[in-house]
Design a protein around this motif. Sequence first.
Motif, short mmCIF file in Angstrom:
data_model
loop_
_atom_site.label_atom_id
_atom_site.label_comp_id
_atom_site.label_asym_id
_atom_site.label_seq_id
_atom_site.Cartn_x
_atom_site.Cartn_y
_atom_site.Cartn_z
N ASN A 139 0.85 -1.19 0.00
CA ASN A 139 0.00 0.00 0.00
C ASN A 139 0.88 1.24 0.00
O ASN A 139 1.78 1.37 0.83
CB ASN A 139 -0.90 -0.02 1.24
CG ASN A 139 -1.89 1.11 1.28
OD1 ASN A 139 -1.86 1.95 2.17
ND2 ASN A 139 -2.80 1.15 0.33
N ILE A 140 0.63 2.14 -0.94
CA ILE A 140 1.42 3.37 -1.07
C ILE A 140 0.46 4.55 -1.21
O ILE A 140 -0.48 4.50 -2.01
CB ILE A 140 2.34 3.31 -2.31
CG1 ILE A 140 3.27 2.08 -2.22
CG2 ILE A 140 3.18 4.59 -2.44
CD1 ILE A 140 4.08 1.83 -3.49
N GLY A 160 3.34 -1.94 -12.18
CA GLY A 160 2.95 -3.26 -11.70
C GLY A 160 1.89 -3.26 -10.62
O GLY A 160 1.60 -4.31 -10.03
N ALA A 161 1.27 -2.10 -10.34
CA ALA A 161 0.23 -2.03 -9.31
C ALA A 161 -1.05 -2.72 -9.77
O ALA A 161 -1.32 -2.81 -10.98
CB ALA A 161 -0.06 -0.58 -8.95
N ASP A 162 -1.83 -3.20 -8.80
CA ASP A 162 -3.10 -3.86 -9.11
C ASP A 162 -4.27 -2.89 -9.16
O ASP A 162 -5.23 -3.10 -9.89
CB ASP A 162 -3.41 -4.93 -8.05
CG ASP A 162 -2.42 -6.08 -8.09
OD1 ASP A 162 -1.91 -6.38 -9.17
OD2 ASP A 162 -2.16 -6.66 -7.02
N CYS A 175 -0.78 -3.05 -4.45
CA CYS A 175 -0.07 -4.00 -5.31
C CYS A 175 0.19 -5.30 -4.57
O CYS A 175 0.06 -5.37 -3.34
CB CYS A 175 1.24 -3.40 -5.81
SG CYS A 175 2.45 -3.09 -4.51
N ASP A 176 0.58 -6.31 -5.30
CA ASP A 176 0.97 -7.58 -4.70
C ASP A 176 2.27 -7.38 -3.93
O ASP A 176 3.14 -6.63 -4.37
CB ASP A 176 1.18 -8.62 -5.81
CG ASP A 176 1.41 -10.01 -5.25
OD1 ASP A 176 2.59 -10.35 -4.98
OD2 ASP A 176 0.43 -10.76 -5.08
N THR A 182 9.28 -2.95 -6.54
CA THR A 182 9.33 -2.44 -7.92
C THR A 182 8.40 -1.25 -8.09
O THR A 182 8.78 -0.21 -8.67
CB THR A 182 8.95 -3.55 -8.92
OG1 THR A 182 9.87 -4.63 -8.78
CG2 THR A 182 9.00 -3.02 -10.34
N VAL A 183 7.16 -1.40 -7.60
CA VAL A 183 6.19 -0.31 -7.71
C VAL A 183 6.65 0.90 -6.90
O VAL A 183 6.60 2.05 -7.37
CB VAL A 183 4.79 -0.78 -7.23
CG1 VAL A 183 3.81 0.38 -7.21
CG2 VAL A 183 4.29 -1.90 -8.12
N ARG A 184 7.10 0.65 -5.68
CA ARG A 184 7.60 1.74 -4.82
C ARG A 184 8.70 2.54 -5.50
O ARG A 184 8.64 3.78 -5.57
CB ARG A 184 8.14 1.13 -3.52
CG ARG A 184 8.82 2.10 -2.58
CD ARG A 184 9.74 1.37 -1.61
NE ARG A 184 10.86 0.76 -2.33
CZ ARG A 184 11.65 -0.18 -1.81
NH1 ARG A 184 11.43 -0.64 -0.60
NH2 ARG A 184 12.65 -0.67 -2.53
#
Length: 249
Positions: A139-140, A160-162, A175-176, A182-184
């Motif tokens: 969670n970001i 790559g976020a969901d 995201c997963d 990676t997303v961060r």
Amino acid sequence: MAGHSQFKNIMHRKGAQDKKRAKIFARHTREIMVAARSGMPDPEQNSALRNAIIAARAANMPKDNIDRAIKRVAGGEDVANYEEIRYEGYGPGGVAVIVEAMTDNRNRTASEVRAAFSKHGGNMAETGAVSFMFDRVGNILYPADVADADTMFEAAVEAGADNVESNDDGHEIVCDPSEFATVRDALIEKFGNPTELGLVWKPQNTIELDEDKARTMMKLIDALDESDDVGTVSSNYEISDDVMAAIAG
């Protein structure tokens, strides 16, 4: 809760406006030291430590405090051996509650958490009793003014976020856990440091509480937050705007 996503409705963290800066900084110091112990005391080589540093900066923790916490571990200083513990239980109305704590004294923390549940209409359960009702996700959070909704959505999904939820309060990216780093890193490179980030418990379903149970639930959360060892409290309750207004009034 008006102006909040359903997810934020059931997420509660230390750092609320009534918490003192000293307590907030103490919590972040613990998280930094635990992360530094778990791997290299270098945020470029230790993803958990990088997360802890970013969270501390978002809380306006001075750089000197952050550096000092890392150096204490890197230098082999004899500091308290904090460990992460998860407690699970049920609150008013049968809502599921997950409490994450960081402590150097398991007995003290367990006693404080148990007392909070017992006093406010809940009870503790075995580990795993309620966590199956939640998904563990990355969670970001970003403030609304860093980008418009479309720009944030495109950047997050490309990274790559969901899912992304945007409103006047800000942007919430989910995201997963395997994609979290990676997303961060992609979002930080594009938008700078977020206001909050980490792996959290997201409920699969929620239970709506009436006014009486909602009041008791708020008291339970406040009681849990009174413990210096408690870091986050997650639950699967939902409170309507009308009930929240009645409580606030």
